[in-house]
Design a protein around this motif. Structure first.
Motif, PDB file in Angstrom:
ATOM      1  N   TYR A 183       0.838  -1.189   0.000  1.00 35.14           N
ATOM      2  CA  TYR A 183       0.000   0.000   0.000  1.00 35.14           C
ATOM      3  C   TYR A 183       0.877   1.244   0.000  1.00 35.14           C
ATOM      4  CZ  TYR A 183       1.234   0.416   4.917  1.00 35.14           C
ATOM      5  OH  TYR A 183       1.938   0.542   6.088  1.00 35.14           O
ATOM      6  N   ASP A 185       0.181   5.626   1.262  1.00 34.77           N
ATOM      7  CA  ASP A 185      -0.748   6.611   1.815  1.00 34.77           C
ATOM      8  C   ASP A 185      -0.536   7.962   1.152  1.00 34.77           C
ATOM      9  OD1 ASP A 185      -1.835   4.799   3.711  1.00 34.77           O
ATOM     10  OD2 ASP A 185      -0.114   5.132   5.030  1.00 34.77           O
ATOM     11  N   ARG A 195      -5.574   5.590   1.880  1.00 32.96           N
ATOM     12  CA  ARG A 195      -4.661   4.473   1.642  1.00 32.96           C
ATOM     13  C   ARG A 195      -5.029   3.778   0.327  1.00 32.96           C
ATOM     14  NH1 ARG A 195      -2.430   0.791   6.349  1.00 32.96           N
ATOM     15  NH2 ARG A 195      -1.233   2.735   6.462  1.00 32.96           N
TER      16      ARG A 195
END
Length: 289
Positions: A183, A185, A195
């Motif tokens: 991931y 952010d 996210r």
């Protein structure tokens, strides 16, 4: 430039560089599935430049022409801009040689199979089912169709909106060892921390293949079992132009696709309520033809 990476996408070399450590980390997550090359002359470059505390994300073509894609004093915004503009500019550059179709593309039993459907039709679910069954990954978004009817890899990380997959449990995917999770952010347009979930298939198809199967699919919760029907070439050709990323109108797009798709390519329409059963049906058909 503090960091540089070259990768091959279809028939071009793309170079990405950054003055930002945070952008470098996120770029690595976006680029990790592509074939890495070195010492080649790039046809397209993307650079994150830091000047006066402002980050500028630019694209530079083979003639040295520079285009500003995004700028911000928050380097995390640049990572989000990369996710959008990297794909857009690359597709635009490839367009003279490759038609980019909004579709998933998998290598199954030595054959290239494309899955095209409108948003919400279950493309990511079918792609994931195929990968978990051992298929190799070309792309889940950009099926690159060359003039000779061959398709080329554009293995961007898979993405879906939420933490959980729409059809498979997250832990099931991770435990398979065939797809890993990551991931990054970033702040959205309202400044809210957001996210973006990335999924990295393990088995990547590196070499182009002739396109042999095209499946037009649609998720149907009202059905009890999947239905796979072979359809005439002309029916598929009428549906495919709407899935092109760069469209020039039916009068140009339909004959272009007709010329590029191989004469022996098979076309299907798939409707399904359960993606696992749907994939088993598709795989059996591919292996039999």
């Amino acid at each position: 430039m503090a960091w540089l990476q070259q990768c091959r996408i279809a028939n071009i070399v793309v170079q990405v560089g950054s003055d930002s450590a945070a952008c470098q980390q996120d770029m690595g997550k976006f680029l990790c599935l592509y074939e890495v090359v070195s010492g080649e002359i790039p046809q397209l470059k993307f650079e994150v430049l830091l000047s006066d505390d402002v980050y500028r994300f630019v694209a530079v073509d083979a003639d040295g022409e520079q285009e500003l894609l995004w700028q911000s004093d928050d380097e995390r915004e640049i990572s989000a801009a990369l996710e959008i503009h990297f794909y857009r500019k690359t597709i635009e550059y490839l367009d003279k040689d490759m038609a980019s179709i909004h579709a998933a593309l998998l290598h199954v039993n030595g054959k290239a199979c494309m899955f095209a459907g409108v948003s919400g039709a279950g493309k990511s679910s079918i792609c994931t089912a195929g990968l978990l069954a051992g298929a190799d990954y070309f792309s889940d978004e950009f099926a690159l169709l060359a003039k000779d009817g061959w398709v080329y890899p554009f293995p961007r990380p898979m993405q879906w909106e939420f933490t959980e997959h729409p059809a498979f449990e997250r832990q099931t995917i991770i435990d398979s060892g065939l797809i890993s999770a990551d991931y990054f952010d970033f702040p959205d347009a309202q400044g809210v921390e957001t996210r973006c979930h990335l999924w990295h298939p393990k088995n990547i198809q590196r070499k182009p293949l002739p396109l042999t199967h095209v499946v037009l699919h649609q998720y149907r919760a009202d059905l009890t079992a999947p239905e796979l029907l072979e359809i005439p070439r002309h029916e598929a050709l009428m549906a495919l132009p709407e899935h092109l990323h760069i469209q020039r109108g039916m009068a140009l797009d339909l004959p272009m696709l007709n010329k590029r798709l191989n004469k022996d390519c098979k076309f299907y329409r798939l409707t399904f309520p359960n993606v696992i059963a749907a994939w088993e049906l598709i795989e059996a058909e591919i292996r039999s033809r």
